[in-house]
Design a protein around this motif. Structure first.
Motif, PDB file in Angstrom:
ATOM      1  N   TYR A 161      55.729  41.648  39.906  1.00 18.50           N
ATOM      2  CA  TYR A 161      55.713  40.653  39.186  1.00 18.50           C
ATOM      3  C   TYR A 161      54.818  40.906  37.986  1.00 18.50           C
ATOM      4  CZ  TYR A 161      50.959  39.910  41.258  1.00 18.50           C
ATOM      5  OH  TYR A 161      49.757  40.154  41.415  1.00 18.50           O
ATOM      6  N   ARG A 216      57.457  36.502  39.324  1.00 14.29           N
ATOM      7  CA  ARG A 216      58.464  36.604  38.422  1.00 14.29           C
ATOM      8  C   ARG A 216      58.196  37.887  37.703  1.00 14.29           C
ATOM      9  NH1 ARG A 216      60.546  31.193  37.906  1.00 14.29           N
ATOM     10  NH2 ARG A 216      58.958  29.788  38.224  1.00 14.29           N
ATOM     11  N   GLU A 229      62.269  36.674  35.769  1.00 10.38           N
ATOM     12  CA  GLU A 229      63.520  36.832  36.670  1.00 10.38           C
ATOM     13  C   GLU A 229      62.593  36.320  37.976  1.00 10.38           C
ATOM     14  OE1 GLU A 229      66.650  36.663  36.823  1.00 10.38           O
ATOM     15  OE2 GLU A 229      66.753  36.786  34.750  1.00 10.38           O
ATOM     16  N   ALA A 230      63.081  35.485  38.869  1.00  4.83           N
ATOM     17  CA  ALA A 230      62.499  35.431  40.150  1.00  4.83           C
ATOM     18  C   ALA A 230      62.298  36.570  40.986  1.00  4.83           C
ATOM     19  CB  ALA A 230      63.130  34.370  40.985  1.00  4.83           C
ATOM     20  N   ARG A 231      61.192  36.729  41.833  1.00  5.95           N
ATOM     21  CA  ARG A 231      61.283  38.166  42.691  1.00  5.95           C
ATOM     22  C   ARG A 231      60.790  37.665  43.907  1.00  5.95           C
ATOM     23  NH1 ARG A 231      61.215  43.246  40.285  1.00  5.95           N
ATOM     24  NH2 ARG A 231      62.663  43.401  38.620  1.00  5.95           N
ATOM     25  N   THR A 240      63.063  27.958  36.980  1.00  2.17           N
ATOM     26  CA  THR A 240      63.947  29.530  36.516  1.00  2.17           C
ATOM     27  C   THR A 240      65.334  29.198  36.152  1.00  2.17           C
ATOM     28  OG1 THR A 240      62.708  30.874  38.016  1.00  2.17           O
ATOM     29  CG2 THR A 240      64.458  31.669  37.204  1.00  2.17           C
ATOM     30  N   LYS A 259      66.721  29.222  32.060  1.00  4.85           N
ATOM     31  CA  LYS A 259      67.842  30.256  31.679  1.00  4.85           C
ATOM     32  C   LYS A 259      68.809  29.380  31.006  1.00  4.85           C
ATOM     33  CE  LYS A 259      67.754  33.752  35.225  1.00  4.85           C
ATOM     34  NZ  LYS A 259      68.612  34.046  36.462  1.00  4.85           N
TER      35      LYS A 259
END
Length: 208
Positions: free
Chosen positions: A51, A80, A84-86, A200, A204
C-alpha cells in the motif's frame, strides 16, 4: 488552622496545574507513540509494500456482532496502492478461549486470501495457550494465504475436530477458538466486501 487550610488548598491547586501542564506537554508524544504502535500492528498483517495510502485515515466503521464478536462498530483499515484496493485489516473477537475471548487483528487481501493474522490480547494459559502469539511460535503464521475456499468451510477446524489446522499438545481449546474467529473474519469480509471498497468504485466512476 485557617493558614494551614489555605496552604493545603494552594498546594492542591499548584499540583493540579502542574499535572495538567505536564499532561498537555506529553499528550502529543503519547498520541504519536500510540499511532506508531497501531501502524506496526497493521504492518504485521498487511505488508507495507502492498500500500501507499495512509492506513490510519482510510477507514470506515462497520458493525456485525455475530461475525466479529463485538457489539459496537469495528474500524476497518483499507490498504490501497495507486488508488487500487489491495487489502483490509480489522479486529475480531474469537470467543470460546480457555480463559475468555481472544482479540485478533486480521488482514485480508482484496482477493479474499488472508495476508496475516496476529493476536492482540488474550488471557490463555502461559506455556500452553500462549503459543498463539507470533513471538512464541509460528502457528499463527499458518493462516497466511488461506481463504474461504482454502480450505472449504468444513475444514476450518482443528484436526481433532476433523479440520486441517494443528492444535497444541495439551491445549486444543485455544487454537479451536482462534480458527473459528479467523473463519468468521473471512465470512465477514465476503459479506461486506462491496461495502468496504465502495468509495473505490465511486472514485473510479467519477474519474471515468
Amino acid at each position: 488552622m485557617l493558614l494551614a487550610g489555605l496552604l493545603l488548598a494552594f498546594s492542591a491547586l499548584l499540583g493540579t496545574g502542574l499535572l495538567s501542564l505536564t499532561h498537555g506537554h506529553a499528550a502529543p508524544y503519547i498520541a504519536e507513540n500510540e499511532r506508531l504502535r497501531l501502524l506496526a500492528s497493521l504492518n504485521a498483517v498487511i505488508p507495507p509494500d502492498q500500500y501507499d495510502n495512509d492506513l490510519l485515515t482510510d477507514t470506515l466503521e462497520l458493525s456485525d456482532p455475530q461475525l466479529l464478536g463485538m457489539e459496537g462498530p469495528v474500524t476497518i483499515y483499507r490498504a490501497r496502492r495507486g488508488g487500487e484496493a489491495r487489502a483490509v485489516a480489522f479486529r475480531v473477537r474469537a470467543l470460546g478461549g480457555y480463559s475468555g475471548p481472544i482479540e485478533l487483528l486480521v488482514g485480508v487481501a482484496v482477493d479474499g486470501r488472508l495476508s496475516g493474522v496476529r493476536v492482540i490480547s488474550h488471557k490463555e494459559t502461559p506455556g500452553l495457550g500462549d503459543a498463539i502469539e507470533a513471538g512464541r511460535s509460528d502457528w499463527i503464521s499458518g493462516f497466511k494465504g488461506r481463504s474461504r475456499t482454502n480450505p472449504q468451510d468444513a475444514g476450518w477446524k482443528v484436526k481433532r475436530d476433523g479440520g486441517v489446522f494443528d492444535q497444541f499438545t495439551g491445549a486444543t481449546i485455544t487454537p479451536r477458538a482462534v480458527v473459528k474467529g479467523v473463519h468468521r473474519a473471512l465470512q465477514f469480509y465476503d459479506l461486506h466486501r462491496d461495502q468496504i471498497f465502495l468509495t473505490t468504485a465511486i472514485a473510479k466512476e467519477t474519474a471515468e
